[in-house]
Design an enzyme around this catalytic site. Sequence first.
Site, short mmCIF file in Angstrom:
data_model
loop_
_atom_site.label_atom_id
_atom_site.label_comp_id
_atom_site.label_asym_id
_atom_site.label_seq_id
_atom_site.Cartn_x
_atom_site.Cartn_y
_atom_site.Cartn_z
N ASP A 1 -8.31 -6.72 -5.46
CA ASP A 1 -7.82 -5.39 -5.08
C ASP A 1 -8.53 -3.86 -5.48
O ASP A 1 -8.44 -3.75 -6.21
CB ASP A 1 -6.67 -4.45 -4.91
CG ASP A 1 -5.89 -3.68 -3.73
OD1 ASP A 1 -6.47 -2.85 -3.99
OD2 ASP A 1 -4.50 -3.58 -3.95
N HIS B 1 -7.72 -4.99 -1.04
CA HIS B 1 -6.28 -5.39 -0.48
C HIS B 1 -5.41 -5.13 0.28
O HIS B 1 -4.21 -5.40 0.62
CB HIS B 1 -6.92 -3.29 -0.37
CG HIS B 1 -5.73 -2.52 -0.32
ND1 HIS B 1 -4.37 -2.21 -1.26
CD2 HIS B 1 -4.51 -1.28 0.06
CE1 HIS B 1 -3.51 -1.45 -1.01
NE2 HIS B 1 -3.59 -0.92 0.12
N SER C 1 0.70 -1.27 -0.52
CA SER C 1 0.22 0.18 0.45
C SER C 1 0.81 0.91 0.30
O SER C 1 1.75 1.46 -0.67
CB SER C 1 -1.06 0.25 1.12
OG SER C 1 -2.20 1.05 0.70
#
Lengths: 381, 381
Positions: free
Chosen positions: A323, A356, A158
Amino acid sequence: MAAVPVPTLLSHRQYARVASFADPLVLESGRTLKAVTLCYEVFGRLNPEGDNAILVCHALTGDSHVAGRYRPDDPKPGWWDDAVGPGKALDTERYCVICSNVIGGCQGSTGPGSANPDTGRPYGLDFPIVTPRDMVRAQARLLDQLGVRRLVAVVGGSLGAMQALEWAATYPDRMRGVIPIGGAGRFHPQGIAFNEVQRQAILNDPDFRGGQYYGTPGPVRGLATARMLGMITYRSDESMWTQFGREVRGEGSPLDRGFGVAFQVESYLHYQGQKLVERFDANSYLYLTRAMDLMDLGRGRGSYEAAHALIRAKVLAVGIRSDLLFPPYLQQETVNLVRAAGGWAEYVEMDSPWGHDAFLVDFHLIEEPIRRFLESLEYDD
Amino acid sequence: MAAVPVPTLLSHRQYARVASFADPLVLESGRTLKAVTLCYEVFGRLNPEGDNAILVCHALTGDSHVAGRYRPDDPKPGWWDDAVGPGKALDTERYCVICSNVIGGCQGSTGPGSANPDTGRPYGLDFPIVTPRDMVRAQARLLDQLGVRRLVAVVGGSLGAMQALEWAATYPDRMRGVIPIGGAGRFHPQGIAFNEVQRQAILNDPDFRGGQYYGTPGPVRGLATARMLGMITYRSDESMWTQFGREVRGEGSPLDRGFGVAFQVESYLHYQGQKLVERFDANSYLYLTRAMDLMDLGRGRGSYEAAHALIRAKVLAVGIRSDLLFPPYLQQETVNLVRAAGGWAEYVEMDSPWGHDAFLVDFHLIEEPIRRFLESLEYDD
């Protein structure tokens, strides 16, 4: 999952001063920070050559406590304990794993809640805008102090993946490999849009008080709402069907709840919102989401494409099928651009329904590719 | 796009009383509405047999003004003018197209901003929870009054598609076909989650005042924030790249904006938020998003699967490739369940990058399939 029991990995927070009046940190914006402390943790030992370290970069609400426990009886280990430890993919018997809280954060490093040396009061919104590149520059100073000559790799998911890519472009000779997971060389407009809505929830909360809410509970409803939206983008529709479906919370009809919680998925989001409020500073939430928006590997480097020609490290870019926040095309783009510039890059996709957050909850899916990648780096040079 | 100029289609709002003290509307929740007015518009003429009407059901922030203009010099026509008019797919020279504002709405039909007959003051949060099934029951009363014996079809996108499916299951003999576009027989948990965050933005706004804000500006920041999030779910990452990319708003560096608007995509969302505030009631936003959450064709009908066996109309379910809010699997599910129950259903997918809003902005992609489907209905019976 370990076949042989291993002793509890213990860690503790350490602090390093990486900028001062005499040696300020000049940020991408041109503004300076005259006092920067980084909070960091070290797992494993740095070798005398200073070349066996792996830097882990954390995500938006993460911190330096990547693995292990502060005390043997801590209920939970660090946030990436599946990945970091003796015998694990980031093997602390082999590598010295280092993780520092980012600047702009609220877990020990200098951020908007820190005292502004010019006033003695918390910065609040007087804290300067920071970018992933600024975070990386501060980390580089920390590694200098620690005697890390050259990293084996920079790894992160991330916002951490954004930092890993900035590391590769800013300090091409300081690592052999980078592993950005669920990340991007530049954030996409839908991601900026999600971040902006989250910030609005905080900024519109009357308890935000222009960011000078320290000493009060602060914008707890706004921050909780922001987190609720964030959580949607960290999961997936698919995983929400598995976890919650349309299940109603408690007894009775969902028709009788008005605008209270009716469905389990709502209850879950509220719970996550409340949990974050207890541990995170709303100003840091603003600064770190803005840092994501501002991620652009190409800024000041001619073009986005040209920036990838700076990268000399091998790149293992990991995408996650489901994601929403960093769709796989972003990681594929990174790989394509590194290759187009003559570099080495490989793409691996996590076939996970968890969205994610798969880099946290389904780490086992990439354990072997990461292990092999790290081993391959040892035979370079 | 019309080859031959057609005269301006004119319409005007009409009002029908569809429930009263003597004949209240009993809702799914068991609560009753003792006074219900529906605001509606009619395009084209109902034939003497009362069997050439098409009912259009609108989406969350839509209204009865589906096409045409109130006055020839109105700057913009109704919200689905591409679909409804002389010679268009919903051909007003052939069909009598009817559209009514939903109960719970704020465009002329009874909703939370209407006077509560028990108190004389606006309902606010005393308005009962309504569902798509309730909306449909109110519409059925309107059609009775108008002399519509049997509909050719019920058509709608989004919340309108939910109503179309409820029509098919609640009044199986009252239409030949239904065309749900970007809809679902039951809302998915991620959709509920997005709605809940939007409601939190409104409920947390101090100007919301427990829903009794009439006579004041009301929760304008909360409603704008809710709309900003809604807009993200109506578009797609792909369309945002096309429209905005990472383009910076105005002159100068995005690093110098603090938490003001830095990127065009943020500016666009703020603009959309402000626009909605001028025309929509925050309480209606709460009620209608909740109605979406509560959409479940199976409630009170044995099971979700069993409910599809009630449907006798032909179903043309339209999905949109890039739809985040109603992903295509939801429409495919509808088709599969209708077929499994022995009914007639067909799936068409819009290959559009525009996300959920494609049913508005890319209607031409389904003009021909809808035309053919409507024609096919005439040869039934």
